[in-house]
Design an enzyme around this catalytic site. Structure first.
Site, mmCIF file in Angstrom:
data_model
loop_
_atom_site.group_PDB
_atom_site.id
_atom_site.type_symbol
_atom_site.label_atom_id
_atom_site.label_comp_id
_atom_site.label_asym_id
_atom_site.label_seq_id
_atom_site.Cartn_x
_atom_site.Cartn_y
_atom_site.Cartn_z
ATOM 1 N N ASN A 136 54.391 67.792 51.790
ATOM 2 C CA ASN A 136 53.139 67.332 52.488
ATOM 3 C C ASN A 136 52.183 66.917 51.128
ATOM 4 O O ASN A 136 51.480 67.623 50.566
ATOM 5 C CB ASN A 136 52.569 68.064 53.144
ATOM 6 C CG ASN A 136 51.060 67.611 54.000
ATOM 7 O OD1 ASN A 136 50.891 66.356 53.601
ATOM 8 N ND2 ASN A 136 50.206 68.551 54.494
ATOM 9 N N LYS A 174 49.404 65.518 51.226
ATOM 10 C CA LYS A 174 48.057 65.274 51.613
ATOM 11 C C LYS A 174 47.299 64.143 50.956
ATOM 12 O O LYS A 174 48.112 63.145 50.943
ATOM 13 C CB LYS A 174 47.325 66.567 51.335
ATOM 14 C CG LYS A 174 48.049 67.876 51.631
ATOM 15 C CD LYS A 174 47.217 69.046 51.344
ATOM 16 C CE LYS A 174 48.085 70.147 51.651
ATOM 17 N NZ LYS A 174 47.541 71.456 52.006
ATOM 18 N N HIS A 200 47.609 69.706 62.118
ATOM 19 C CA HIS A 200 47.603 70.493 60.616
ATOM 20 C C HIS A 200 46.184 70.948 60.528
ATOM 21 O O HIS A 200 45.160 70.481 61.135
ATOM 22 C CB HIS A 200 47.502 69.562 59.428
ATOM 23 C CG HIS A 200 47.866 70.070 58.206
ATOM 24 N ND1 HIS A 200 46.745 70.655 57.457
ATOM 25 C CD2 HIS A 200 48.968 70.420 57.460
ATOM 26 C CE1 HIS A 200 47.184 71.466 56.294
ATOM 27 N NE2 HIS A 200 48.277 71.070 56.239
ATOM 28 N N GLU A 245 44.026 71.212 58.376
ATOM 29 C CA GLU A 245 42.922 70.570 57.848
ATOM 30 C C GLU A 245 42.536 69.532 58.808
ATOM 31 O O GLU A 245 41.226 69.374 58.870
ATOM 32 C CB GLU A 245 43.469 69.825 56.566
ATOM 33 C CG GLU A 245 43.654 70.987 55.460
ATOM 34 C CD GLU A 245 44.720 70.631 54.247
ATOM 35 O OE1 GLU A 245 45.061 69.364 54.399
ATOM 36 O OE2 GLU A 245 45.145 71.449 53.748
ATOM 37 N N GLU A 286 51.921 77.862 60.170
ATOM 38 C CA GLU A 286 51.304 77.949 59.070
ATOM 39 C C GLU A 286 49.830 78.571 59.183
ATOM 40 O O GLU A 286 48.899 78.013 59.755
ATOM 41 C CB GLU A 286 50.791 76.445 58.649
ATOM 42 C CG GLU A 286 51.903 75.334 58.453
ATOM 43 C CD GLU A 286 51.750 74.398 57.422
ATOM 44 O OE1 GLU A 286 52.147 74.120 56.455
ATOM 45 O OE2 GLU A 286 50.418 73.668 57.596
ATOM 46 N N GLY A 343 46.794 76.401 51.142
ATOM 47 C CA GLY A 343 46.208 75.915 49.840
ATOM 48 C C GLY A 343 45.440 77.152 49.155
ATOM 49 O O GLY A 343 44.510 76.709 48.249
ATOM 50 N N SER A 368 51.015 78.045 51.036
ATOM 51 C CA SER A 368 51.413 78.452 49.523
ATOM 52 C C SER A 368 52.590 78.827 48.985
ATOM 53 O O SER A 368 52.713 79.715 48.333
ATOM 54 C CB SER A 368 50.151 79.371 49.330
ATOM 55 O OG SER A 368 48.756 79.228 49.255
HETATM 56 C C1 PEP Z 1 50.419 72.313 54.009
HETATM 57 O O1 PEP Z 1 49.395 71.549 53.985
HETATM 58 O O2 PEP Z 1 50.791 72.230 55.117
HETATM 59 C C2 PEP Z 1 50.584 73.493 53.117
HETATM 60 C C3 PEP Z 1 51.486 74.307 53.549
HETATM 61 O O3 PEP Z 1 49.720 73.327 51.842
HETATM 62 P P1 PEP Z 1 50.060 74.410 50.796
HETATM 63 O O4 PEP Z 1 51.510 74.559 50.257
HETATM 64 O O5 PEP Z 1 49.264 73.957 49.610
HETATM 65 O O6 PEP Z 1 49.520 75.800 50.918
#
Ligand code: PEP
Length: 254
Positions: free
Chosen positions: A8, A10, A93, A95, A165, A171, A211
């Site tokens: 991803n 983003k 997601h 975000e 998640e 993040g 992460s």
């Molecule tokens: C994500 O955007 O779904 C994600 C897991 O981001 P990160 O790996 O940066 O935590």
């Protein structure tokens, strides 16, 4: 079954930067153990498709309009994504839930529109830090799964992939422990079993995201019942993504 790695991006990298990235990655990727999909920004999807032609790498969109078409300035429809060769779309997601106030109802509409346009869905669910600290993780995940999949037929689940998640891990540099990931996956499968059937719960593909790095991927990939990973920040470096894929390939052999 192959492990799925969704990268991803983003809102990172321009189309020129993505061109360089894809040209470095595509010749190095060939795998019978891992499916790789790049969730590029909208503006890079079509050029990405062109650059990826002849490779085994598929494309994922990061969002989709909940409406079919019409006067909705700034929105991108399922038909538009399908037309340029996008295979799946991320929905729900954290975000988008938090920054763009997307509700369970809107996520449900987006999923239905995606399926109608023959796009697979990567549905993200996960508890917030407040849920976690108040022992409400299970209730939060279950409610998100229920709202998102309301009104779907069981056979449509073959085109739904669920990414567990935890919001506190996205993040933040704080990856969930093996035990926490196992517990999250278990809650997701239980919610599917309650809403659909035991068979659906066993068969639905579940990923982990939050992460993931080159350092922790070997621990994550060993989690029982995990079908793949959703990688955010770490995918922005090609070498790191290639390393993460190689560890997933080794994990898939088990
Ligand atoms: C994500 O955007 O779904 C994600 C897991 O981001 P990160 O790996 O940066 O935590």
């Amino acid at each position: 079954m192959k492990k799925l790695v969704v990268a991803n991006f983003k809102m990172n990298l321009t189309s020129s930067e993505i061109k360089k990235y894809v040209m470095a990655l595509a010749p190095k990727f060939k795998s019978d153990k891992v499916d790789l999909s790049l969730a590029l920004p909208f503006v890079s999807l079509e050029s990405g498709k062109f650059l990826l032609s002849g490779s085994d790498i598929s494309l994922t969109a990061q969002n989709i309009s909940e409406e079919e078409c019409g006067s909705l300035t700034g929105e991108v429809s399922g038909a538009m994504l399908k037309d340029i060769g996008v295979q799946r779309v991320i929905v729900g997601h954290s975000e988008r839930r938090t920054r763009f106030k997307e509700t369970g109802k809107s996520i449900n509409k987006k999923i239905k529109i995606a399926l109608k346009n023959r796009l697979q869905v990567v549905l993200c669910v996960g508890e917030s830090l407040i849920d976690k600290n108040s022992m409400k993780s299970q209730a939060a995940i279950t409610a998100q799964v229920d709202e998102a999949l309301k009104g779907l037929y069981e056979n449509e689940l073959e085109n739904i992939i669920i990414a567990y998640e935890p919001v506190w891990a996205i993040g933040t540099g704080k990856t969930a422990s093996v035990k926490e990931i196992e517990e999250g996956i278990k809650v997701v499968r239980k919610a599917i079993e309650t809403a659909f059937s035991k068979k659906a719960a066993t068969e639905v593909r579940v990923l982990y995201g939050g992460s993931i790095t080159a350092k922790n991927i070997s621990q994550v990939v060993g989690v029982a019942g995990l079908d793949g990973v959703l990688v955010g920040g770490s995918c922005l470096d090609v070498a790191t993504l290639i390393y993460i894929i190689s560890v997933c390939e080794a994990g898939a052999k088990k």
